[in-house]
Scaffold this active site. Sequence first.
Site, PDB file in Angstrom:
ATOM      1  N   SER A  71       1.015  -1.303  -0.254  1.00 35.14           N
ATOM      2  CA  SER A  71       0.092  -0.127  -0.270  1.00 35.14           C
ATOM      3  C   SER A  71       0.799   1.360  -0.003  1.00 35.14           C
ATOM      4  CB  SER A  71      -1.064  -0.203   0.971  1.00 35.14           C
ATOM      5  OG  SER A  71      -0.060   0.079   2.687  1.00 35.14           O
ATOM      6  N   HIS A  72       2.291   0.987   0.076  1.00 40.65           N
ATOM      7  CA  HIS A  72       2.549   1.963   0.224  1.00 40.65           C
ATOM      8  C   HIS A  72       4.139   1.766  -0.961  1.00 40.65           C
ATOM      9  CE1 HIS A  72       1.059   2.967   4.188  1.00 40.65           C
ATOM     10  NE2 HIS A  72       1.117   3.933   3.349  1.00 40.65           N
ATOM     11  N   ARG A  91       1.488   4.239  -4.837  1.00 43.81           N
ATOM     12  CA  ARG A  91       1.646   5.444  -4.408  1.00 43.81           C
ATOM     13  C   ARG A  91       1.515   7.074  -5.501  1.00 43.81           C
ATOM     14  NH1 ARG A  91      -0.892   6.812   0.224  1.00 43.81           N
ATOM     15  NH2 ARG A  91      -1.295   5.034   0.948  1.00 43.81           N
ATOM     16  N   GLY A 133      -4.740   3.229   2.964  1.00 44.07           N
ATOM     17  CA  GLY A 133      -3.901   3.087   2.020  1.00 44.07           C
ATOM     18  C   GLY A 133      -4.246   1.538   1.722  1.00 44.07           C
ATOM     19  N   GLU A 134      -4.264   0.796   3.247  1.00 49.48           N
ATOM     20  CA  GLU A 134      -4.951  -0.481   3.159  1.00 49.48           C
ATOM     21  C   GLU A 134      -6.097  -0.993   2.598  1.00 49.48           C
ATOM     22  OE1 GLU A 134      -2.976  -2.964   3.544  1.00 49.48           O
ATOM     23  OE2 GLU A 134      -1.191  -1.948   4.402  1.00 49.48           O
ATOM     24  N   GLU A 163       9.097  -8.959  11.133  1.00 45.98           N
ATOM     25  CA  GLU A 163       9.860 -10.239  10.475  1.00 45.98           C
ATOM     26  C   GLU A 163       9.610 -10.403   9.139  1.00 45.98           C
ATOM     27  OE1 GLU A 163       9.383 -13.383  13.330  1.00 45.98           O
ATOM     28  OE2 GLU A 163      11.067 -13.515  14.202  1.00 45.98           O
TER      29      GLU A 163
END
Length: 348
Positions: free
Chosen positions: A61-62, A66, A201-202, A321
């Site tokens: 989402s980034h 974007r 964004g998600e 992780e």
Amino acid sequence: MRYIDTLAQIYKRNIMTTTDLSLEEIYNLALKTLKFNGCDELNAEAVAHTVTNAERDGSVSHGLFRIPGYIAALKSKKVKGNARPKNNFLTQNAIKVEGDYGFAPTAIGVGIPALVEVTKKHGVGVLTITNTHHFAALWHETEALAENELIGIACTAYKPSVAPAGAKKPLFGTNPISFAWPRKNNTPVVYDMATSTMAMGEVQVAARDGHKVPYGTGLNKDGEKTDNPSEIANGGVLLTFGDYKGSAIAMMIELLAAGLVGDLFSFEAKEADNNDGGPARGGEFIMALSPQLIAGDNWNEHAEKFFDQMKSLEGVRLPGERRHKNRLDSGARNINKELVDKIKSLSE
Ligand code: NDP
């Protein structure tokens, strides 16, 4: 979820075509598009690196998602593609970067090395960033600090889309906060999260891909809880995580990233913004701490014992992780084809 909804999701997922791009192709596509639309080399490289690293780590989402927003902000001249952020020392260990109305990655690139230097000397350092446009994940900056054996904390506010506890109308941004703990001979432990139930964004990606979101992620335009991301993104409102507790943290972020930094609160950012689809103007608060200077020589071994305890519990994984595992894959990334075509059309 109802069976018919599951079928609808599978159908939509199948018709969403994707294309494979190597990390180099992702970087070059972002760089070319940014330069074509008015970024100079320095600013285009800073944003293209941030976008590529997001795709590398699976922060989709980034990543390229974007780019259309970054380009809209350049086209409307809201953001300066040739920004030259500068460091100013407020005190011996508090630095202010005046962002020159550019994208945040450029200002962060200028401020972080100075923050590392003062924190290694004084044990604590603060970096405030003003007059900048943040459209990225925050782990980039906290992880950069952890890579220098410092603890990093960062937060920023955004335009209102989240209702404070009890309200049905937005006042807070999705207000993310990130924390990174350095580890010798290991990747840092990093969490980076919106204080809303989800990042907008998600929610937008879920709406685009036809997925539902957990019930109660937000309210629709009538103030009712919903699991439909389109209803939240269009006229609805997100909620904070954890009810009034998340609401208190979102409030703290407004106060640190706007009140303390001396930049716009989310409601002020909305008033100042031209709604071109790109990132609104605002500030960022970043703090660094030296475990070596504060806890002493044993800091790493001591924290490792704690992480061992955590990991010995069934079901636990450390934050960060997932991204660090994704990072080990140097292969191509599977990107939404419609998005890639749209980005390509922006430099034709
Ligand atoms: P997520 O809910 O996906 O993840 C939040 C954090 O929790 C991550 O650090 C993640 O680590 C960790 N995590 C997730 N699942 C587990 C688990 N089972 N056990 C332990 N840790 C876990 O993030 P959000 O949707 O809240 O935010 C996404 C991004 O949006 C963030 O990077 C944020 O900075 C960005 N954002 C940016 C804004 C801006 O204005 N610039 C505004 C709002 C959000 P891992 O990464 O390893 O999965």
